[in-house]
Design a protein around this motif. Structure first.
Motif, PDB file in Angstrom:
ATOM      1  N   LYS A 122      -5.659   2.276  10.115  1.00  0.00           N
ATOM      2  CA  LYS A 122      -5.033   0.951  10.094  1.00  0.00           C
ATOM      3  C   LYS A 122      -5.931  -0.049   9.364  1.00  0.00           C
ATOM      4  O   LYS A 122      -5.461  -0.854   8.561  1.00  0.00           O
ATOM      5  N   LYS A 123      -7.241   0.011   9.676  1.00  0.00           N
ATOM      6  CA  LYS A 123      -8.200  -0.895   9.032  1.00  0.00           C
ATOM      7  C   LYS A 123      -8.271  -0.633   7.529  1.00  0.00           C
ATOM      8  O   LYS A 123      -8.318  -1.575   6.723  1.00  0.00           O
ATOM      9  N   VAL A 124      -8.287   0.638   7.135  1.00  0.00           N
ATOM     10  CA  VAL A 124      -8.339   0.998   5.716  1.00  0.00           C
ATOM     11  C   VAL A 124      -7.123   0.436   4.985  1.00  0.00           C
ATOM     12  O   VAL A 124      -7.238  -0.132   3.882  1.00  0.00           O
ATOM     13  N   LYS A 125      -5.950   0.566   5.596  1.00  0.00           N
ATOM     14  CA  LYS A 125      -4.719   0.072   4.971  1.00  0.00           C
ATOM     15  C   LYS A 125      -4.711  -1.455   4.888  1.00  0.00           C
ATOM     16  O   LYS A 125      -4.200  -2.027   3.915  1.00  0.00           O
ATOM     17  N   GLU A 126      -5.284  -2.115   5.882  1.00  0.00           N
ATOM     18  CA  GLU A 126      -5.383  -3.585   5.845  1.00  0.00           C
ATOM     19  C   GLU A 126      -6.269  -4.028   4.681  1.00  0.00           C
ATOM     20  O   GLU A 126      -5.953  -4.998   3.978  1.00  0.00           O
ATOM     21  N   ASP A 127      -7.381  -3.325   4.485  1.00  0.00           N
ATOM     22  CA  ASP A 127      -8.281  -3.652   3.368  1.00  0.00           C
ATOM     23  C   ASP A 127      -7.586  -3.422   2.024  1.00  0.00           C
ATOM     24  O   ASP A 127      -7.734  -4.215   1.084  1.00  0.00           O
ATOM     25  N   LEU A 128      -6.831  -2.329   1.924  1.00  0.00           N
ATOM     26  CA  LEU A 128      -6.111  -2.030   0.688  1.00  0.00           C
ATOM     27  C   LEU A 128      -5.053  -3.084   0.399  1.00  0.00           C
ATOM     28  O   LEU A 128      -4.857  -3.472  -0.755  1.00  0.00           O
ATOM     29  N   LEU A 129      -4.383  -3.566   1.445  1.00  0.00           N
ATOM     30  CA  LEU A 129      -3.363  -4.594   1.259  1.00  0.00           C
ATOM     31  C   LEU A 129      -3.999  -5.899   0.785  1.00  0.00           C
ATOM     32  O   LEU A 129      -3.446  -6.591  -0.083  1.00  0.00           O
ATOM     33  N   VAL A 176       0.863  -1.178   0.000  1.00  0.00           N
ATOM     34  CA  VAL A 176       0.000   0.000   0.000  1.00  0.00           C
ATOM     35  C   VAL A 176       0.902   1.231   0.000  1.00  0.00           C
ATOM     36  O   VAL A 176       1.521   1.564   1.011  1.00  0.00           O
ATOM     37  N   THR A 177       1.003   1.874  -1.136  1.00  0.00           N
ATOM     38  CA  THR A 177       1.847   3.070  -1.248  1.00  0.00           C
ATOM     39  C   THR A 177       1.122   4.278  -0.656  1.00  0.00           C
ATOM     40  O   THR A 177      -0.105   4.243  -0.443  1.00  0.00           O
ATOM     41  N   ASP A 178       1.873   5.346  -0.421  1.00  0.00           N
ATOM     42  CA  ASP A 178       1.271   6.586   0.089  1.00  0.00           C
ATOM     43  C   ASP A 178       0.219   7.105  -0.880  1.00  0.00           C
ATOM     44  O   ASP A 178      -0.851   7.576  -0.466  1.00  0.00           O
ATOM     45  N   GLU A 179       0.518   6.986  -2.177  1.00  0.00           N
ATOM     46  CA  GLU A 179      -0.431   7.468  -3.185  1.00  0.00           C
ATOM     47  C   GLU A 179      -1.727   6.665  -3.152  1.00  0.00           C
ATOM     48  O   GLU A 179      -2.820   7.227  -3.242  1.00  0.00           O
ATOM     49  N   THR A 180      -1.599   5.338  -3.023  1.00  0.00           N
ATOM     50  CA  THR A 180      -2.788   4.485  -2.960  1.00  0.00           C
ATOM     51  C   THR A 180      -3.652   4.844  -1.767  1.00  0.00           C
ATOM     52  O   THR A 180      -4.876   4.958  -1.865  1.00  0.00           O
ATOM     53  N   PHE A 181      -2.990   5.020  -0.625  1.00  0.00           N
ATOM     54  CA  PHE A 181      -3.743   5.362   0.589  1.00  0.00           C
ATOM     55  C   PHE A 181      -4.402   6.727   0.465  1.00  0.00           C
ATOM     56  O   PHE A 181      -5.576   6.900   0.840  1.00  0.00           O
ATOM     57  N   GLU A 182      -3.675   7.712  -0.058  1.00  0.00           N
ATOM     58  CA  GLU A 182      -4.234   9.052  -0.184  1.00  0.00           C
ATOM     59  C   GLU A 182      -5.437   9.062  -1.123  1.00  0.00           C
ATOM     60  O   GLU A 182      -6.414   9.785  -0.898  1.00  0.00           O
ATOM     61  N   ASN A 183      -5.373   8.272  -2.189  1.00  0.00           N
ATOM     62  CA  ASN A 183      -6.513   8.180  -3.116  1.00  0.00           C
ATOM     63  C   ASN A 183      -7.729   7.574  -2.420  1.00  0.00           C
ATOM     64  O   ASN A 183      -8.861   8.022  -2.612  1.00  0.00           O
ATOM     65  N   LYS A 184      -7.498   6.520  -1.629  1.00  0.00           N
ATOM     66  CA  LYS A 184      -8.589   5.883  -0.893  1.00  0.00           C
ATOM     67  C   LYS A 184      -9.152   6.837   0.156  1.00  0.00           C
ATOM     68  O   LYS A 184     -10.375   6.933   0.340  1.00  0.00           O
ATOM     69  N   LYS A 185      -8.262   7.533   0.828  1.00  0.00           N
ATOM     70  CA  LYS A 185      -8.668   8.509   1.842  1.00  0.00           C
ATOM     71  C   LYS A 185      -9.578   9.571   1.225  1.00  0.00           C
ATOM     72  O   LYS A 185     -10.629   9.910   1.780  1.00  0.00           O
ATOM     73  N   LYS A 186      -9.175  10.091   0.073  1.00  0.00           N
ATOM     74  CA  LYS A 186      -9.991  11.098  -0.618  1.00  0.00           C
ATOM     75  C   LYS A 186     -11.348  10.531  -1.012  1.00  0.00           C
ATOM     76  O   LYS A 186     -12.385  11.193  -0.889  1.00  0.00           O
ATOM     77  N   SER A 187     -11.327   9.273  -1.498  1.00  0.00           N
ATOM     78  CA  SER A 187     -12.570   8.622  -1.904  1.00  0.00           C
ATOM     79  C   SER A 187     -13.533   8.491  -0.722  1.00  0.00           C
ATOM     80  O   SER A 187     -14.733   8.743  -0.847  1.00  0.00           O
TER      81      SER A 187
END
Length: 398
Positions: A224-231, A85-96
């Motif tokens: 943490k949960k969001v990043k786990e789902d993305l992974l 999970v890259t910073d870009e991936t997380f930031e995109n999900k966060k924005k979404s």
């Protein structure tokens, strides 16, 4: 229903749709599902298969060895995407997530502006004539988010609910549809409804509590949960991509000398039916489908790809003597119930046919074997993308 419950319901629906898309791609890419193995097996057993191919023309009694000479299929070299999970991936999900949590209230006493949510009717014409995709009814979107061509949103700023506006615009020169690229167009637009933001979330503890109905009380645990789902999503994508790349390499290594008419016609029927079904489900044209699932190749090239895939699958399953026991079948079918949105194996068989499912599982077993034997090198997503682009450019020159 709370915002969190609505979002979870929407995410569940999205996962179901993605599962259906993934399943559909598997049905087509695997090629043996709903097609045939063993030279005309389905034609001879059509009474046991609701989705039979009895209308396919050509001789079903062919020898696969006359058409396929296998190349290297064990130890093919491929790259595997490292799940991360890259910073870009997380930031995109966060924005979404934050965009989905924005709340709106009906707009009063002013014209619309950037950031407002509008519902519009629009009719586009080119040289006085309507064109495909140029009209829409009750289309809802947020002004300024970039979903419309340049000048469309800007032309509506200041217009009030119930009012109409004529927009004289030009499609971008690099627009996806070549027949529209660079062309002048006129849109007649009416604003049926407009809303302005009443709640703009921030990525903080309040957002974690509000958007999850208190399931998460602080932003750190929610993040943490969001990043786990993305992974988890990244791992699934890595597995699917690896399987596809291994298979493409195996097919590319094989020598295919023509094809039985029966196989070609059967594959054509099934692929065409799947395209029509998917296009209707997601309201897209055949051209859009081919761009999304096939990289923009022609229908003829697309069908030939799966004809070749079918022939190589059949040859390898015969070569490796791959079988599925009743016990294996039952386990795999039960595991597929959720993916295909049914409750029992009987329902699954009624929808796809037991013979088709059995052959699908044989193909999946084949692909698992090929992946296990492959020479795999793990790379990052960025490295994988660069390697793919380089290979694509090389193939284009050749």
């Amino acid at each position: 229903m709370s915002n969190y419950a609505k979002r979870r319901e929407a995410e569940a629906l999205e996962r179901k749709q993605n599962n259906q898309k993934t399943a559909l791609k598997a049905l087509i890419i695997v090629a043996v599902l709903a097609i045939l193995i063993g030279g005309g097996y389905y034609l001879k057993n059509k009474s046991s298969n609701k989705q039979n191919v009895a209308t396919a023309t050509g001789d079903p009694d062919y020898n696969i060895d006359d058409y396929v000479k296998l190349g290297k299929y064990e130890g093919v070299k491929v790259n595997s995407i490292k799940p991360e999970v890259t910073d870009e991936t997380f930031e995109n999900k966060k924005k979404s997530l934050m965009d989905a949590a924005v709340e709106y209230k009906d707009l009063k006493d002013r014209g619309v502006q950037k950031g407002d949510k509008v519902t519009i009717d629009f009719d586009g014409t080119m040289n006085g004539k309507a064109f495909d995709g140029g009209s829409g009814k009750d289309h809802e979107y947020v002004l300024g988010e970039g979903s419309m061509i340049k000048g469309f949103d800007e032309g509506l700023y200041g217009v009030k609910v119930g009012e109409s506006k004529t927009l004289n615009l030009t499609f971008p020169k690099d627009y996806g549809k070549k027949e529209l690229a660079g062309k002048d167009v006129v849109f007649e637009v009416t604003i049926n409804k407009a809303q302005e933001v009443s709640y703009q979330p921030k990525w903080d503890d309040e957002f974690a509590k509000k958007s999850t109905d208190g399931e998460y009380s602080d932003i750190a645990s929610y993040e943490k949960k969001v990043k786990e789902d993305l992974l988890s999503e990244a791992k699934q994508n890595s597995e699917d991509t690896l399987k596809n790349d291994v298979w493409e390499a195996v097919v590319a290594n094989a020598k295919i000398d023509g094809h039985p008419d029966y196989v070609y016609n059967t594959v054509k029927q099934k692929v065409t039916a799947n395209i029509q079904s998917t296009a209707q489900m997601y309201k897209m044209s055949t051209e859009d489908y081919l761009k999304l699932f096939a990289g923009g190749v022609s229908m003829k090239e697309y069908i030939e790809k799966f004809v070749n895939s079918q022939l190589v699958s059949e040859k390898l399953i015969k070569e490796l003597k791959i079988e599925i026991s009743d016990k294996e079948y039952d386990k795999l079918a039960k595991a597929d119930l959720k993916t295909y949105g049914v409750k029992t194996v009987k329902e699954l068989e009624e929808s796809y046919g037991k013979d088709n499912l059995m052959n699908h599982y044989k193909a999946e077993k084949l692909y698992d074997y090929l992946v296990e034997k492959a020479n795999v090198k793990e790379v990052t997503q960025a490295e994988y993308t660069k390697l793919k682009e380089a290979a694509s450019k090389k193939n284009a020159k050749e």
